[in-house]
Design an enzyme around this catalytic site. Structure first.
Site, PDB file in Angstrom:
ATOM      1  N   SER A 119       1.153  -1.653   0.354  1.00  0.00           N
ATOM      2  CA  SER A 119      -0.279  -0.101   0.218  1.00  0.00           C
ATOM      3  C   SER A 119       1.030   1.008  -0.088  1.00  0.00           C
ATOM      4  O   SER A 119       0.352   2.293  -0.128  1.00  0.00           O
ATOM      5  CB  SER A 119      -0.827  -0.035   1.114  1.00  0.00           C
ATOM      6  OG  SER A 119      -1.959  -1.186   1.324  1.00  0.00           O
ATOM      7  N   HIS A 140      -1.801  -3.037  -6.714  1.00  0.00           N
ATOM      8  CA  HIS A 140      -2.093  -3.138  -5.512  1.00  0.00           C
ATOM      9  C   HIS A 140      -3.256  -3.129  -5.682  1.00  0.00           C
ATOM     10  O   HIS A 140      -4.286  -2.424  -6.910  1.00  0.00           O
ATOM     11  CB  HIS A 140      -1.876  -0.894  -5.454  1.00  0.00           C
ATOM     12  CG  HIS A 140      -2.658  -1.251  -4.210  1.00  0.00           C
ATOM     13  ND1 HIS A 140      -2.822   0.531  -3.942  1.00  0.00           N
ATOM     14  CD2 HIS A 140      -3.260  -1.704  -3.231  1.00  0.00           C
ATOM     15  CE1 HIS A 140      -3.380   0.353  -2.857  1.00  0.00           C
ATOM     16  NE2 HIS A 140      -2.984  -0.160  -2.060  1.00  0.00           N
ATOM     17  N   GLU A 152      -4.388  -0.614  -9.292  1.00  0.00           N
ATOM     18  CA  GLU A 152      -3.303   0.464  -9.602  1.00  0.00           C
ATOM     19  C   GLU A 152      -2.202  -0.665  -9.797  1.00  0.00           C
ATOM     20  O   GLU A 152      -1.468  -1.428  -9.166  1.00  0.00           O
ATOM     21  CB  GLU A 152      -3.616   0.972  -8.381  1.00  0.00           C
ATOM     22  CG  GLU A 152      -3.279   2.284  -8.448  1.00  0.00           C
ATOM     23  CD  GLU A 152      -3.558   3.121  -6.798  1.00  0.00           C
ATOM     24  OE1 GLU A 152      -3.279   4.540  -6.754  1.00  0.00           O
ATOM     25  OE2 GLU A 152      -3.179   2.541  -5.546  1.00  0.00           O
ATOM     26  N   ASN A 190      -3.847   5.821  -2.246  1.00  0.00           N
ATOM     27  CA  ASN A 190      -4.397   6.845  -0.773  1.00  0.00           C
ATOM     28  C   ASN A 190      -3.872   7.403  -0.258  1.00  0.00           C
ATOM     29  O   ASN A 190      -4.229   8.716   0.943  1.00  0.00           O
ATOM     30  CB  ASN A 190      -2.470   6.013   0.187  1.00  0.00           C
ATOM     31  CG  ASN A 190      -3.393   4.184   0.229  1.00  0.00           C
ATOM     32  OD1 ASN A 190      -4.773   4.065   1.140  1.00  0.00           O
ATOM     33  ND2 ASN A 190      -2.689   3.156   0.596  1.00  0.00           N
TER      34      ASN A 190
HETATM   35  N1  LIG Z   1      -5.470  -4.283   3.757  1.00  0.00           N
HETATM   36  C1  LIG Z   1      -5.801  -3.859   2.697  1.00  0.00           C
HETATM   37  O1  LIG Z   1      -6.889  -3.450   3.415  1.00  0.00           O
HETATM   38  C2  LIG Z   1      -5.139  -3.932   2.171  1.00  0.00           C
HETATM   39  C3  LIG Z   1      -5.172  -2.918   0.869  1.00  0.00           C
HETATM   40  C4  LIG Z   1      -4.562  -3.361  -0.392  1.00  0.00           C
HETATM   41  C5  LIG Z   1      -2.820  -3.751   0.421  1.00  0.00           C
HETATM   42  N2  LIG Z   1      -2.866  -4.183   1.543  1.00  0.00           N
HETATM   43  C6  LIG Z   1      -1.451  -4.848   1.576  1.00  0.00           C
HETATM   44  O2  LIG Z   1      -1.590  -5.917   1.124  1.00  0.00           O
HETATM   45  C7  LIG Z   1      -0.099  -6.061   1.583  1.00  0.00           C
HETATM   46  C8  LIG Z   1      -0.517  -7.415   3.066  1.00  0.00           C
HETATM   47  O3  LIG Z   1      -1.679  -6.866   3.758  1.00  0.00           O
HETATM   48  P1  LIG Z   1      -2.488  -7.476   4.826  1.00  0.00           P
HETATM   49  O4  LIG Z   1      -4.215  -7.034   4.725  1.00  0.00           O
HETATM   50  O5  LIG Z   1      -3.115  -8.838   3.773  1.00  0.00           O
HETATM   51  O6  LIG Z   1      -1.979  -8.327   5.730  1.00  0.00           O
HETATM   52  P2  LIG Z   1      -2.220  -9.601   6.510  1.00  0.00           P
HETATM   53  O7  LIG Z   1      -1.541  -9.271   7.870  1.00  0.00           O
HETATM   54  O8  LIG Z   1      -3.983  -9.997   6.742  1.00  0.00           O
HETATM   55  O9  LIG Z   1      -1.698 -11.199   6.104  1.00  0.00           O
HETATM   56  C9  LIG Z   1      -0.187 -11.069   5.874  1.00  0.00           C
HETATM   57  C10 LIG Z   1       0.411 -12.352   6.138  1.00  0.00           C
HETATM   58  O10 LIG Z   1       1.963 -12.173   5.258  1.00  0.00           O
HETATM   59  C11 LIG Z   1       2.311 -13.608   6.229  1.00  0.00           C
HETATM   60  N3  LIG Z   1       3.757 -12.951   6.101  1.00  0.00           N
HETATM   61  C12 LIG Z   1       4.658 -12.237   7.160  1.00  0.00           C
HETATM   62  N4  LIG Z   1       5.621 -12.743   6.127  1.00  0.00           N
HETATM   63  C13 LIG Z   1       5.579 -13.621   5.451  1.00  0.00           C
HETATM   64  C14 LIG Z   1       6.551 -14.152   5.003  1.00  0.00           C
HETATM   65  N5  LIG Z   1       7.914 -13.792   5.426  1.00  0.00           N
HETATM   66  N6  LIG Z   1       6.793 -15.142   3.801  1.00  0.00           N
HETATM   67  C15 LIG Z   1       5.318 -15.169   3.804  1.00  0.00           C
HETATM   68  N7  LIG Z   1       4.183 -14.979   4.472  1.00  0.00           N
HETATM   69  C16 LIG Z   1       4.451 -14.140   5.268  1.00  0.00           C
HETATM   70  C17 LIG Z   1       1.832 -13.443   7.421  1.00  0.00           C
HETATM   71  O11 LIG Z   1       1.620 -14.578   8.334  1.00  0.00           O
HETATM   72  C18 LIG Z   1       0.742 -12.712   6.885  1.00  0.00           C
HETATM   73  O12 LIG Z   1      -0.554 -14.479   6.887  1.00  0.00           O
HETATM   74  C19 LIG Z   1       0.452  -5.423   2.549  1.00  0.00           C
HETATM   75  O13 LIG Z   1       1.506  -5.710   1.833  1.00  0.00           O
HETATM   76  C20 LIG Z   1      -0.763  -4.590   2.990  1.00  0.00           C
HETATM   77  O14 LIG Z   1      -0.538  -3.192   2.767  1.00  0.00           O
HETATM   78  C21 LIG Z   1      -3.292  -4.041   2.323  1.00  0.00           C
END
Ligand SMILES: NC(=O)c1ccc[n+]([C@@H]2O[C@H](COP(=O)([O-])OP(=O)(O)OC[C@H]3O[C@@H](n4cnc5c(N)ncnc54)[C@H](O)[C@@H]3O)[C@@H](O)[C@H]2O)c1
Length: 282
Positions: A119, A140, A152, A190
């Site tokens: 993000s 994204h 995105e 964002n």
């Molecule tokens: N939640 C949102 O609304 C949203 C929207 C767009 C983008 N994002 C981005 O997406 C990404 C993930 O966000 P999320 O909300 O799914 O987070 P989340 O915390 O729900 O999930 C992250 C996952 O990554 C895993 N993880 C951590 N280290 C790891 C590794 N070394 N190898 C494999 N897996 C690993 C964790 O165990 C977890 O299951 C982030 O970069 C976030 O900025 C989130």
């Protein structure tokens, strides 16, 4: 290179949604996380979300089974080696992503594109950690991934035109709408959304209106489906704070200063919906 086998790193909120849409569009998916319970939770979520699509007659039960059958959960990242494309959706920490990018750069075929769903982390910076900066890009997605149409597509400084074209085409095959953006803190989504949420928090902090009143103004006056404080609680107040800090540091403009009330709430562990308390109680 034709893309058929897709690696998804991280099976959390976004990773399981991304695996869902690739599998639904007939790609083979290798879904990787660090603990079995995270994979199980991600797969459970995918099954439930596919069930919802079956209930709404968007998919047949056979389509659902086929989609689930195309997802291979793995703990060992080396099993991504045969993938034609990888999208990283691990936790939003630079140290975590940098380790993943360096490692995947060593193990994946040289022609494989490496995308991040970050993000706020710089795509240019992630690309510079690899020996394939022209093949690193931002892809994204938006939450919930199976529902939201936007992707995105973020060009890092070194991203090549052929990498951009491949990810744009891939997004279209997932029935998403790709929008081209250049790498900058907060990208477009964002950069424009978070200051709105942050300003709504200032309005509450300064006693201009209650959270309910601020949200009503946006729902009824601007036809937003949810008000900015409900949305901030949904996104997670810690996530909002991290993104404001990235923009404040990266753009250097005081207009991105995180609202002190937001900082205080995160310090208190009031992270929004996921912690049971934010601008509202859940
Ligand atoms: N939640 C949102 O609304 C949203 C929207 C767009 C983008 N994002 C981005 O997406 C990404 C993930 O966000 P999320 O909300 O799914 O987070 P989340 O915390 O729900 O999930 C992250 C996952 O990554 C895993 N993880 C951590 N280290 C790891 C590794 N070394 N190898 C494999 N897996 C690993 C964790 O165990 C977890 O299951 C982030 O970069 C976030 O900025 C989130």
């Amino acid at each position: 290179m034709p893309i058929q086998r897709v690696g998804v790193v991280g099976a959390g909120t976004m990773g399981n949604g991304i695996a869902h849409v690739f599998a639904r569009s007939a790609y083979d998916v290798v879904l990787c996380d660090v603990e079995q319970r995270f994979l199980d939770r991600g797969l459970g979520m995918i099954a439930r979300n596919l069930d919802r699509e079956v209930a709404k007659n968007k998919l047949t039960a056979a389509d659902k089974d086929a989609a689930l059958g195309r997802i291979t959960p793995v703990l060992d990242r080396a099993k991504l080696a045969g993938c034609d494309f990888v999208v990283e959706a691990a936790s939003e920490k630079f140290e975590i992503k940098s380790e993943i990018f360096r490692d995947l750069d060593r193990t994946l075929k040289a022609e494989v594109i490496l995308a991040s769903n970050t993000s706020s982390i710089s795509i240019t910076r992630l690309a510079a950690l690899t020996n394939r900066p022209d093949k690193v890009i931002g892809m994204h997605f938006f939450n919930p991934v199976p529902v939201m149409k936007l992707v995105e597509v973020i060009r890092g400084l070194a991203t090549s035109q052929s990498t951009f074209d491949a990810v744009r085409d891939l997004s279209l095959k997932l029935e998403k709408t790709p929008v081209e953006v250049n790498d900058a803190p907060g990208f477009v989504s964002n950069r424009v959304l978070m200051p709105l949420l942050n300003e709504a928090m200032y309005a509450v902090m300064e006693g201009v209106a209650t959270p309910q009143a601020v949200d009503e103004v946006f729902k009824l006056g601007m036809a937003h489906p949810m008000g900015p404080l409900t949305l901030a609680d949904f996104i997670g107040l810690d996530v909002c704070l991290d993104i404001m800090r990235v923009m404040h540091d990266g753009l250097g403009d005081p207009k991105y200063r995180p609202c002190p009330l937001l900082v205080k709430m995160v310090d208190a562990g009031w992270l929004g919906r996921k912690s049971g308390r934010g601008f509202y109680t859940y």
